[in-house]
Design a protein around this motif. Structure first.
Motif, PDB file in Angstrom:
ATOM      1  N   THR A  73     167.423  83.571  64.120  1.00 11.83           N
ATOM      2  CA  THR A  73     166.135  82.919  63.883  1.00 11.83           C
ATOM      3  C   THR A  73     165.273  83.772  62.968  1.00 11.83           C
ATOM      4  OG1 THR A  73     166.253  81.848  66.055  1.00 11.83           O
ATOM      5  CG2 THR A  73     164.090  81.967  65.010  1.00 11.83           C
ATOM      6  N   VAL A  74     165.250  85.075  63.217  1.00 10.03           N
ATOM      7  CA  VAL A  74     164.468  85.974  62.368  1.00 10.03           C
ATOM      8  C   VAL A  74     165.051  86.015  60.957  1.00 10.03           C
ATOM      9  CG1 VAL A  74     163.770  88.383  61.994  1.00 10.03           C
ATOM     10  CG2 VAL A  74     163.626  87.380  64.284  1.00 10.03           C
ATOM     11  N   THR A  75     166.376  85.993  60.840  1.00  4.47           N
ATOM     12  CA  THR A  75     167.015  85.989  59.521  1.00  4.47           C
ATOM     13  C   THR A  75     166.575  84.770  58.715  1.00  4.47           C
ATOM     14  OG1 THR A  75     168.950  87.149  60.430  1.00  4.47           O
ATOM     15  CG2 THR A  75     169.232  86.043  58.315  1.00  4.47           C
ATOM     16  N   VAL A  76     166.652  83.596  59.347  1.00  8.52           N
ATOM     17  CA  VAL A  76     166.246  82.365  58.668  1.00  8.52           C
ATOM     18  C   VAL A  76     164.750  82.394  58.373  1.00  8.52           C
ATOM     19  CG1 VAL A  76     166.105  79.857  58.850  1.00  8.52           C
ATOM     20  CG2 VAL A  76     168.127  81.049  59.717  1.00  8.52           C
ATOM     21  N   GLY A  77     163.961  82.804  59.366  1.00  4.85           N
ATOM     22  CA  GLY A  77     162.517  82.847  59.185  1.00  4.85           C
ATOM     23  C   GLY A  77     162.088  83.806  58.089  1.00  4.85           C
ATOM     24  N   LEU A  78     162.781  84.942  57.980  1.00  4.31           N
ATOM     25  CA  LEU A  78     162.452  85.907  56.926  1.00  4.31           C
ATOM     26  C   LEU A  78     162.770  85.331  55.552  1.00  4.31           C
ATOM     27  CD1 LEU A  78     161.582  88.622  55.831  1.00  4.31           C
ATOM     28  CD2 LEU A  78     163.841  89.539  56.438  1.00  4.31           C
ATOM     29  N   GLY A 107     173.126  75.990  70.948  1.00  3.43           N
ATOM     30  CA  GLY A 107     173.057  76.063  69.492  1.00  3.43           C
ATOM     31  C   GLY A 107     173.001  77.497  68.987  1.00  3.43           C
ATOM     32  N   ALA A 108     173.526  77.723  67.785  1.00  4.24           N
ATOM     33  CA  ALA A 108     173.564  79.081  67.225  1.00  4.24           C
ATOM     34  C   ALA A 108     173.297  79.046  65.727  1.00  4.24           C
ATOM     35  CB  ALA A 108     174.916  79.726  67.521  1.00  4.24           C
ATOM     36  N   ALA A 109     172.296  78.262  65.328  1.00  4.19           N
ATOM     37  CA  ALA A 109     171.965  78.130  63.900  1.00  4.19           C
ATOM     38  C   ALA A 109     170.504  78.472  63.654  1.00  4.19           C
ATOM     39  CB  ALA A 109     172.269  76.715  63.430  1.00  4.19           C
ATOM     40  N   GLY A 110     170.005  79.481  64.389  1.00  5.37           N
ATOM     41  CA  GLY A 110     168.585  79.781  64.357  1.00  5.37           C
ATOM     42  C   GLY A 110     167.871  78.973  65.415  1.00  5.37           C
ATOM     43  N   GLY A 111     166.532  78.942  65.354  1.00  4.99           N
ATOM     44  CA  GLY A 111     165.811  78.213  66.380  1.00  4.99           C
ATOM     45  C   GLY A 111     164.413  77.820  65.944  1.00  4.99           C
ATOM     46  N   GLY A 112     163.858  76.828  66.632  1.00  3.83           N
ATOM     47  CA  GLY A 112     162.505  76.377  66.345  1.00  3.83           C
ATOM     48  C   GLY A 112     162.375  75.879  64.924  1.00  3.83           C
ATOM     49  N   TYR A 113     161.370  76.407  64.215  1.00  4.31           N
ATOM     50  CA  TYR A 113     161.130  76.002  62.834  1.00  4.31           C
ATOM     51  C   TYR A 113     161.792  76.949  61.833  1.00  4.31           C
ATOM     52  CZ  TYR A 113     157.985  72.536  64.703  1.00  4.31           C
ATOM     53  OH  TYR A 113     157.474  71.441  65.383  1.00  4.31           O
ATOM     54  N   ASN A 411     156.411  79.082  63.999  1.00  4.80           N
ATOM     55  CA  ASN A 411     155.655  78.832  62.771  1.00  4.80           C
ATOM     56  C   ASN A 411     156.487  78.873  61.498  1.00  4.80           C
ATOM     57  OD1 ASN A 411     152.953  78.648  63.985  1.00  4.80           O
ATOM     58  ND2 ASN A 411     153.309  80.782  64.539  1.00  4.80           N
ATOM     59  N   GLY A 412     157.796  78.968  61.613  1.00  7.28           N
ATOM     60  CA  GLY A 412     158.632  78.992  60.417  1.00  7.28           C
ATOM     61  C   GLY A 412     158.315  80.187  59.536  1.00  7.28           C
ATOM     62  N   GLY A 413     158.444  80.010  58.226  1.00  7.21           N
ATOM     63  CA  GLY A 413     158.221  81.105  57.289  1.00  7.21           C
ATOM     64  C   GLY A 413     156.830  81.706  57.392  1.00  7.21           C
ATOM     65  N   ALA A 414     155.826  80.877  57.695  1.00  7.83           N
ATOM     66  CA  ALA A 414     154.453  81.376  57.813  1.00  7.83           C
ATOM     67  C   ALA A 414     154.317  82.431  58.900  1.00  7.83           C
ATOM     68  CB  ALA A 414     153.497  80.216  58.084  1.00  7.83           C
ATOM     69  N   GLY A 415     155.210  82.389  59.890  1.00  8.26           N
ATOM     70  CA  GLY A 415     155.163  83.375  60.977  1.00  8.26           C
ATOM     71  C   GLY A 415     155.830  84.689  60.636  1.00  8.26           C
ATOM     72  N   GLY A 416     156.354  84.821  59.413  1.00  8.58           N
ATOM     73  CA  GLY A 416     157.050  86.048  59.044  1.00  8.58           C
ATOM     74  C   GLY A 416     156.602  86.642  57.726  1.00  8.58           C
ATOM     75  N   THR A 417     155.449  86.225  57.208  1.00  9.67           N
ATOM     76  CA  THR A 417     155.024  86.707  55.882  1.00  9.67           C
ATOM     77  C   THR A 417     154.700  88.199  55.887  1.00  9.67           C
ATOM     78  OG1 THR A 417     152.784  85.919  56.370  1.00  9.67           O
ATOM     79  CG2 THR A 417     154.202  84.467  55.069  1.00  9.67           C
ATOM     80  N   GLU A 418     154.144  88.707  56.979  1.00  6.50           N
ATOM     81  CA  GLU A 418     153.863  90.150  57.049  1.00  6.50           C
ATOM     82  C   GLU A 418     155.170  90.938  56.996  1.00  6.50           C
ATOM     83  OE1 GLU A 418     151.932  93.534  60.027  1.00  6.50           O
ATOM     84  OE2 GLU A 418     151.431  91.423  60.344  1.00  6.50           O
TER      85      GLU A 418
END
Length: 557
Positions: A73-78, A107-113, A411-418
């Motif tokens: 999830t973090v990989t996709v979100g980043l 499931g194992a393809a990331g999670g949430g948004y 929050n998808g990508g917006a949750g990982g901008t920092e």
């Protein structure tokens, strides 16, 4: 919040042609596989070799809990967050195995948004790559047994056949079986067994091969067993490499998909990190790096397993650099390492969190030992309290470690901008001169094992079984001592004992046995009680899965 599958089914998926066009791919460089998936040409990597090379960002983690901690999830979100801050980014991931999808994880393809889509396809049959690997593996098994049945011209000792059958499902009853029963027409009886497909050497070979020619060459080197005189027998001896490569010709092509925010993603290969080398294919990573300025990829489980193998095996074989590392940590995993029972992880417990920080410290030391810059990413869960996340941030700051709280699940990508801003600063610093492998290939096999167990796991010593001692001497005699090593170890502990959580000290790692994977270019080292065919839990995730009359899938998280 909606379930992962509800979010995935409501997401807007662009036609895959739009994703390919965004990447600047020519018509002959990709082929559609339905409306939302595509296969990339297996020659594309070499066409891109002379072009730009994007920065490679590796996502790893602390030792996980049995429920998983959201590293994918973090990989996709980043990757999505890099897009948000105006960077040209791609994602390179492994393909999920049906065993854990229907077993413990769902499931194992990331999670949430922060998911790769279409998640139902990716989690199930996808483009059939894992089935092709299963077929190639079992075709070799059939050819071995047929050779013995037809007179055994090569004098293969049925008691010393190393090659096992596979299936892509957790099925413990197949770990040890007898084949050939029922009389002369049914073959020669012998002991056999099944591994899970993602532990097959063919899976490792597919992920390390760089062309069809390289794939065939690697397959030809597979050691299937030994003669009565204890001489190795290879696939080349059986003249089977051509047929096996034929079965894998389409599986070698990486798969192009997209995320919930339409960020391009390449998904290809899926070896387990606790059994195999735990990384997606070299071709997928290098293609993504050739098509973007930043490629975010991951390696399975903690830095003691996935990251070590990514850096010592995959990066060395692929001849590329890693520019920065993200170490994913979660409040609940650190509390578990501090002694909290899995059922009580949702309750605030700052003292347990403090007690578990040693696990994060060891993984930080591991990445520092390799000489790579890193950022700690706290993957936020809804049950985390501010006191708990603040403790981790304060602890990191006290050690001059860059840390950020990410919320890419909600929050998808917006949750990982920092995190994206910080990792770009790390990746853009030239660190290639300070990187070094954990061991030299010229080291003996035992020396390599000691360096990994002592420097990466923190073990005080290793204990070699009598079988392992004989194998070490035999492998060195055969000239296999210059190969890399692939440690098979529990993911739940730095040690080979899953019950030793946190940062255990003064422990010994038991080396049970070794297995040659000459095609992959490494020796598999089995520690403790590690199994190469997992079993299903008491209540498999499959019990919650269903499909309605319209084909709509439910229960994949």
């Amino acid at each position: 919040m909606k379930t992962d599958i509800e979010i995935a089914q409501e997401a807007y998926l662009k036609p895959i042609k739009q994703i390919a066009d965004k990447l600047g791919l020519k018509q002959e460089e990709w082929e559609p596989y339905g409306h939302t998936k595509a296969k990339l040409s297996n020659t594309l990597m070499h066409k891109l070799d002379t072009k730009r090379k994007g920065k490679v960002i590796l996502v790893t983690s602390i030792n996980p809990t049995p429920a998983g901690e959201g590293k994918s999830t973090v990989t996709v979100g980043l990757g999505q967050a890099l897009d948000k801050i105006g960077k040209n980014a791609m994602i390179a991931l492994r393909e999920p195995s049906l065993g854990p999808v229907m077993g413990m994880k769902g499931g194992a393809a990331g999670g949430g948004y922060s998911q790769v889509l279409p998640m139902e396809d990716i989690n199930l049959h996808f483009t059939g790559d894992l089935h092709a690997i299963t077929s190639a593996n079992n075709a070799l098994s059939a050819m071995i047994d047929n050779h013995i049945h037809r007179g055994n011209e090569m004098n293969i000792d049925p008691r010393r056949i190393e090659w096992k059958r596979v299936m892509d499902m957790n099925d413990r009853v197949l770990r040890q079986i007898v084949v050939g029963l029922g009389g002369p027409l049914r073959g020669v009886p012998r002991e056999d067994g099944f591994n899970i497909t993602v532990a097959s050497e063919i899976m490792a070979i597919l992920c390390l091969a760089t062309s069809l020619e390289d794939l065939k060459s690697r397959i030809s080197k597979i050691v299937i067993g030994y003669t009565y005189e204890e001489n190795p027998v290879t696939v080349k001896d059986l003249k089977a490499e051509g047929a096996l490569t034929l079965l894998l010709k389409d599986a070698l092509k990486p798969n192009l998909v997209q995320t919930t925010e339409n960020t391009p993603a390449v998904i290809h290969g899926g070896p387990f990190a606790n059994i195999a080398h735990g990384c997606n294919s070299i071709m997928a990573t290098k293609i993504a790096a050739g098509l973007s300025d930043y490629v975010v990829t991951e390696a399975g489980f903690g830095a003691d397993l996935g990251a070590e193998k990514f850096l010592d095996i995959k990066m060395r074989a692929g001849e590329f650099h890693t520019d920065a590392v993200v170490i994913v940590a979660t409040v609940r995993a650190l509390k578990m390492h501090g002694g909290v029972n899995k059922d009580n992880l949702k309750t605030e417990n700052v003292e347990a969190l403090k007690a578990g920080m040693g696990n994060l410290q060891k993984h930080i030391e591991t990445i520092e030992t390799f000489g790579l810059p890193f950022v700690v990413a706290i993957n936020k869960f809804p049950t985390d309290t501010e006191a708990e996340t603040d403790l981790i941030k304060t602890w990191c700051h006290s050690k001059n470690v860059d840390v950020t709280l990410t919320d890419v699940h909600a929050n998808g990508g917006a949750g990982g901008t920092e995190l994206a801003e910080k990792i770009v600063n790390k990746a853009d610093t030239d660190v290639h001169h300070s990187f070094h492998y954990m061991y030299d290939l010229d080291d003996s096999l035992e020396t390599k094992i000691r360096k990994v167990t002592q420097n990466i796991y923190g073990a005080s010593d290793i204990e070699l079984s009598s079988k392992a001692k004989k194998q070490l001497a035999f492998y060195e005699q055969q000239g296999w001592g210059k190969l890399a090593i692939c440690m098979a170890k529990t993911q739940y502990s730095l040690s080979d004992d899953p019950s030793l959580v946190g940062r255990p000290e003064n422990f010994t790692v038991t080396i049970r046995e070794l297995r040659p994977s000459l095609g992959a270019g490494f020796i598999v080292v089995l520690t403790g009680n590690m199994m190469t065919m997992p079993g299903l839990p008491a209540k498999p995730a499959a019990l919650n899965m269903d499909v309605d009359q319209n084909g709509k899938v439910t229960g994949l998280f």
